[in-house]
Design a protein around this motif. Structure first.
Motif, mmCIF file in Angstrom:
data_model
loop_
_atom_site.group_PDB
_atom_site.id
_atom_site.type_symbol
_atom_site.label_atom_id
_atom_site.label_comp_id
_atom_site.label_asym_id
_atom_site.label_seq_id
_atom_site.Cartn_x
_atom_site.Cartn_y
_atom_site.Cartn_z
ATOM 1 N N GLU A 108 -1.234 -35.884 0.638
ATOM 2 C CA GLU A 108 -0.144 -35.100 1.033
ATOM 3 C C GLU A 108 1.055 -35.877 1.849
ATOM 4 O O GLU A 108 0.524 -36.936 2.506
ATOM 5 N N ALA A 109 2.033 -35.583 1.644
ATOM 6 C CA ALA A 109 3.587 -36.268 2.229
ATOM 7 C C ALA A 109 4.468 -35.412 2.111
ATOM 8 O O ALA A 109 4.665 -34.567 1.507
ATOM 9 N N PHE A 110 5.728 -35.775 2.774
ATOM 10 C CA PHE A 110 6.927 -35.273 2.712
ATOM 11 C C PHE A 110 7.816 -36.210 2.773
ATOM 12 O O PHE A 110 7.894 -37.326 3.484
ATOM 13 N N TRP A 111 9.184 -35.964 2.313
ATOM 14 C CA TRP A 111 10.301 -37.007 1.994
ATOM 15 C C TRP A 111 11.406 -36.198 2.226
ATOM 16 O O TRP A 111 11.744 -34.880 2.026
ATOM 17 N N THR A 116 8.300 -36.032 -10.472
ATOM 18 C CA THR A 116 8.674 -35.138 -9.137
ATOM 19 C C THR A 116 8.190 -33.838 -8.857
ATOM 20 O O THR A 116 7.672 -33.232 -8.097
ATOM 21 N N LEU A 117 8.512 -32.984 -10.079
ATOM 22 C CA LEU A 117 8.091 -31.723 -10.430
ATOM 23 C C LEU A 117 6.829 -31.503 -10.344
ATOM 24 O O LEU A 117 6.153 -30.479 -9.766
ATOM 25 N N LEU A 118 6.045 -32.421 -11.066
ATOM 26 C CA LEU A 118 4.398 -32.178 -10.980
ATOM 27 C C LEU A 118 3.868 -32.404 -9.639
ATOM 28 O O LEU A 118 2.990 -31.635 -9.085
ATOM 29 N N GLN A 119 4.513 -33.352 -8.710
ATOM 30 C CA GLN A 119 4.099 -33.487 -7.393
ATOM 31 C C GLN A 119 4.474 -32.567 -6.336
ATOM 32 O O GLN A 119 3.805 -32.509 -5.421
ATOM 33 N N VAL A 123 4.808 -33.239 -1.263
ATOM 34 C CA VAL A 123 4.158 -33.940 -2.239
ATOM 35 C C VAL A 123 2.493 -33.546 -2.058
ATOM 36 O O VAL A 123 2.030 -33.886 -0.943
ATOM 37 N N GLN A 124 1.917 -33.346 -3.155
ATOM 38 C CA GLN A 124 0.592 -33.141 -3.096
ATOM 39 C C GLN A 124 -0.064 -33.914 -4.382
ATOM 40 O O GLN A 124 0.532 -33.663 -5.520
ATOM 41 N N GLN A 125 -1.068 -34.459 -4.266
ATOM 42 C CA GLN A 125 -1.726 -35.338 -5.540
ATOM 43 C C GLN A 125 -3.245 -35.371 -5.030
ATOM 44 O O GLN A 125 -3.917 -35.498 -4.000
ATOM 45 N N TYR A 171 4.749 -27.077 4.565
ATOM 46 C CA TYR A 171 4.259 -27.551 3.512
ATOM 47 C C TYR A 171 4.349 -26.465 2.261
ATOM 48 O O TYR A 171 3.302 -25.891 1.877
ATOM 49 N N GLU A 172 5.355 -26.206 1.652
ATOM 50 C CA GLU A 172 5.666 -25.459 0.614
ATOM 51 C C GLU A 172 5.863 -26.359 -0.674
ATOM 52 O O GLU A 172 6.690 -27.177 -0.466
#
Length: 294
Positions: A110-113, A250-253, A47-49, A31-32
């Motif tokens: 949190e997620a990843f894609w 996308t860059l913000l997340q 992704v973090q929000q 998670y980087e």
């Protein structure tokens, strides 16, 4: 920017089968906040929000799988609404979606894609002619081995010391897992004009694009380009702005880049002008994506 028909597949993790160490490894080692890409293979990001936000009319132009680690994601496409919880994943093909990301009780989503390059999907489809694209919604379990395949594929995209052939093989392993579950992406050998335009603009979002230059790059007349965009209810300006704002989101997340740096990266020398445009597109300030209200 694809406007073609879309499908999404909900994949649910069975709590009895889930190896919690896999989820822990996602959170700690995997998670980087960066976006990693390998040419002709694919891309990945986490992704973090920190706020509950709704993103309207987001276009998905690459075949992708999103794994939710914390919180919940709700997607609406046409008349179908799907909620995806932590420990679940969703597979997206081309289409336009309304999306809500809800943080968990601790205030973090949190997620990843993973996303596949179109050429990779096309090459894979030519070797699997008996597997037909599957469009309905499916509820399936994610076995620990499938989770491991997802993490291996992610590492293949993130690490430069892993050969490109191995990274491609790892991404194909995920495609085979999906095929085993009756899920296959459709090969699109001839992308639509809007898809080609979106890819061109996204490749250089900070460039001072003009309709004349774009028409030349796409080998099409300006009048024909205007007419074909109008047939889809779009203008060149609409697509340029939406491409830039989608990339900014996308860059913000997915990164820790400062907002003024993101503004420059998507073609805005003024951070305040960028913020106004972003708010007009999404209904909230760029800072709110990271949990800072204004």
């Amino acid at each position: 920017m694809a406007l073609t028909s879309a499908y999404f597949v909900l994949i649910c993790a069975n709590g009895d089968l889930m190896d919690t160490s896999l989820l822990t490894s996602i959170r700690s080692a995997d998670y980087e906040r960066r976006i990693d890409m390998r040419p002709d293979i694919g891309a990945t990001a986490s992704v973090q929000q920190r706020s509950r936000l709704r993103f309207a009319h987001l276009s998905v132009s690459q075949p992708s799988i999103i794994v939710i680690v914390k919180g919940e994601k709700t997607l609406q496409h046409q008349a179908m609404t799907t909620a995806v919880e932590a420990g679940q994943a969703i597979v997206l093909d081309h289409g336009t979606y309304d999306i809500i990301n809800r943080p968990a009780a601790d205030g973090l989503y949190e997620a990843f894609w993973l996303a596949w390059d179109h050429s990779h999907i096309t090459a894979f489809a030519t070797r699997t002619p008996t597997i037909k694209p599957a469009c309905p919604q499916h509820l399936l379990h994610i076995e620990p081995d499938f989770y491991a395949a997802l993490l291996n594929a992610r590492q293949g995209l993130m690490r430069d010391d892993i050969p490109a052939a191995i990274a491609r093989h790892r991404m194909e392993e995920v495609l085979w897992w999906l095929c085993e579950k009756g899920i296959a992406f459709e090969a699109r050998t001839t992308p639509s004009l809007i898809t080609r335009l979106g890819h061109l603009l996204a490749g250089q979002p900070d460039h001072d694009w003009t309709l004349s230059e774009v028409a030349d790059r796409l080998a099409i007349g300006q009048a024909t380009l205007r007419r074909r965009l109008a047939a889809d209810g779009k203008t060149f300006s609409d697509i340029l702005i939406d491409t830039r704002m989608s990339l900014a989101l996308t860059l913000l997340q997915c990164t820790d880049q400062p907002i003024n740096r993101i503004a420059l990266d998507v073609g805005y020398e003024s951070a305040s002008r960028f913020a106004v445009r972003f708010r007009k597109r999404f209904g909230f300030a760029p800072s709110e994506v990271r949990g800072h209200s204004r």
